[in-house]
Scaffold this motif. Structure first.
Motif, PDB file in Angstrom:
ATOM      1  N   LYS A   1       4.920   7.985  -0.547  1.00 13.59           N
ATOM      2  CA  LYS A   1       4.377   7.286   0.897  1.00 13.59           C
ATOM      3  C   LYS A   1       5.232   6.928   1.806  1.00 13.59           C
ATOM      4  CE  LYS A   1      -0.272   6.540  -0.903  1.00 13.59           C
ATOM      5  NZ  LYS A   1      -1.540   5.612  -0.859  1.00 13.59           N
TER       6      LYS A   1
ATOM      7  N   PRO B   1       3.138  -1.557   9.927  1.00 16.56           N
ATOM      8  CA  PRO B   1       2.634  -0.574   9.304  1.00 16.56           C
ATOM      9  C   PRO B   1       2.619   0.764  10.052  1.00 16.56           C
ATOM     10  CG  PRO B   1       0.749  -2.141   9.146  1.00 16.56           C
ATOM     11  CD  PRO B   1       2.028  -2.374  10.093  1.00 16.56           C
ATOM     12  N   TYR B   2       2.539   1.883   9.546  1.00 17.62           N
ATOM     13  CA  TYR B   2       2.699   3.210  10.087  1.00 17.62           C
ATOM     14  C   TYR B   2       1.309   3.387  10.689  1.00 17.62           C
ATOM     15  CZ  TYR B   2       4.699   7.453  11.455  1.00 17.62           C
ATOM     16  OH  TYR B   2       5.166   8.859  12.000  1.00 17.62           O
ATOM     17  N   ARG B   3       0.750   2.759  11.445  1.00 14.89           N
ATOM     18  CA  ARG B   3      -0.535   3.001  12.232  1.00 14.89           C
ATOM     19  C   ARG B   3      -0.460   2.631  13.360  1.00 14.89           C
ATOM     20  NH1 ARG B   3      -2.257   0.682   7.445  1.00 14.89           N
ATOM     21  NH2 ARG B   3      -2.720  -1.233   8.369  1.00 14.89           N
ATOM     22  N   LYS B   4      -0.728   3.572  14.436  1.00  8.53           N
ATOM     23  CA  LYS B   4      -0.643   3.265  15.834  1.00  8.53           C
ATOM     24  C   LYS B   4      -1.184   1.896  16.246  1.00  8.53           C
ATOM     25  CE  LYS B   4      -0.588   5.471  20.329  1.00  8.53           C
ATOM     26  NZ  LYS B   4      -0.561   6.746  20.906  1.00  8.53           N
TER      27      LYS B   4
ATOM     28  N   LYS C   1       1.012  -1.136  -0.014  1.00  7.03           N
ATOM     29  CA  LYS C   1      -0.020   0.118   0.144  1.00  7.03           C
ATOM     30  C   LYS C   1       0.802   1.334  -0.028  1.00  7.03           C
ATOM     31  CE  LYS C   1      -3.925   2.233   2.364  1.00  7.03           C
ATOM     32  NZ  LYS C   1      -4.665   2.337   3.441  1.00  7.03           N
ATOM     33  N   CYS C   2       1.986   1.277   0.673  1.00  3.83           N
ATOM     34  CA  CYS C   2       2.841   2.211   0.738  1.00  3.83           C
ATOM     35  C   CYS C   2       4.305   1.911   0.175  1.00  3.83           C
ATOM     36  CB  CYS C   2       3.267   2.611   2.283  1.00  3.83           C
ATOM     37  SG  CYS C   2       1.787   3.289   3.053  1.00  3.83           S
TER      38      CYS C   2
ATOM     39  N   HIS D   1       7.712  -3.628  15.907  1.00  5.58           N
ATOM     40  CA  HIS D   1       7.269  -2.557  16.567  1.00  5.58           C
ATOM     41  C   HIS D   1       8.312  -2.404  17.658  1.00  5.58           C
ATOM     42  CE1 HIS D   1       3.103  -1.795  15.102  1.00  5.58           C
ATOM     43  NE2 HIS D   1       3.694  -2.059  13.980  1.00  5.58           N
TER      44      HIS D   1
ATOM     45  N   VAL E   1      -1.101  -1.025  15.151  1.00  4.54           N
ATOM     46  CA  VAL E   1      -1.504  -1.911  14.002  1.00  4.54           C
ATOM     47  C   VAL E   1      -0.154  -2.788  13.749  1.00  4.54           C
ATOM     48  CG1 VAL E   1      -2.410  -2.396  11.850  1.00  4.54           C
ATOM     49  CG2 VAL E   1      -3.433  -0.856  13.334  1.00  4.54           C
TER      50      VAL E   1
END
Length: 122
Positions: free
Chosen positions: A62, A97-100, A52-53, A89, A102
């Motif tokens: 991205k 992924p760069y989502r808190k 996705k990125c 992490h 997740v």
């Protein structure tokens, strides 16, 4: 035994049952192959979880130019420790992924970790 004692005992039993059954989520059983290669297992995991990125056509916009869509680039990230640090992490790494909060699938993490441990075969 009076009714207050029965209520206390019932409450204590309910707490015990509640807390003894709350030992976290059951650990997912992973079917991890003995031999893991980039072409057979890892490339598809990276595509599913990271493109996705980090796909060839979007990574410059991205993903801060972190190229991981080919074997050589991903191997370099594996050698540096950044790949495992990011997907697990670990402290000191940018979580991916760069989502808190997740993370990618825990079995995918285990396959990638084993691939790195085995020397990152293509």
């Amino acid at each position: 035994m009076n009714s207050t004692d029965i209520i206390k005992i019932t409450f204590i039993l309910a707490l015990f049952i509640t807390f003894s059954s709350c030992n976290g989520e059951p650990k997912q059983q992973c079917n991890i192959p003995e031999n893991i290669t980039y072409n057979e297992q890892v490339a598809s995991l990276i595509e599913v979880h990271c493109f996705k990125c980090h796909a060839p056509d979007v990574y410059k916009e991205k993903a801060s130019r972190n190229k991981i869509f080919d074997y050589q680039s991903l191997k370099k990230m594996g050698e540096s420790g950044q790949l495992i640090g990011s997907i697990t992490h670990a402290q000191g790494f940018i979580p991916m992924p760069y989502r808190k909060g997740v993370k990618i699938d825990s079995c995918a993490i285990e396959v990638i970790k084993k691939w790195v441990e085995l020397g990152m075969q293509e």
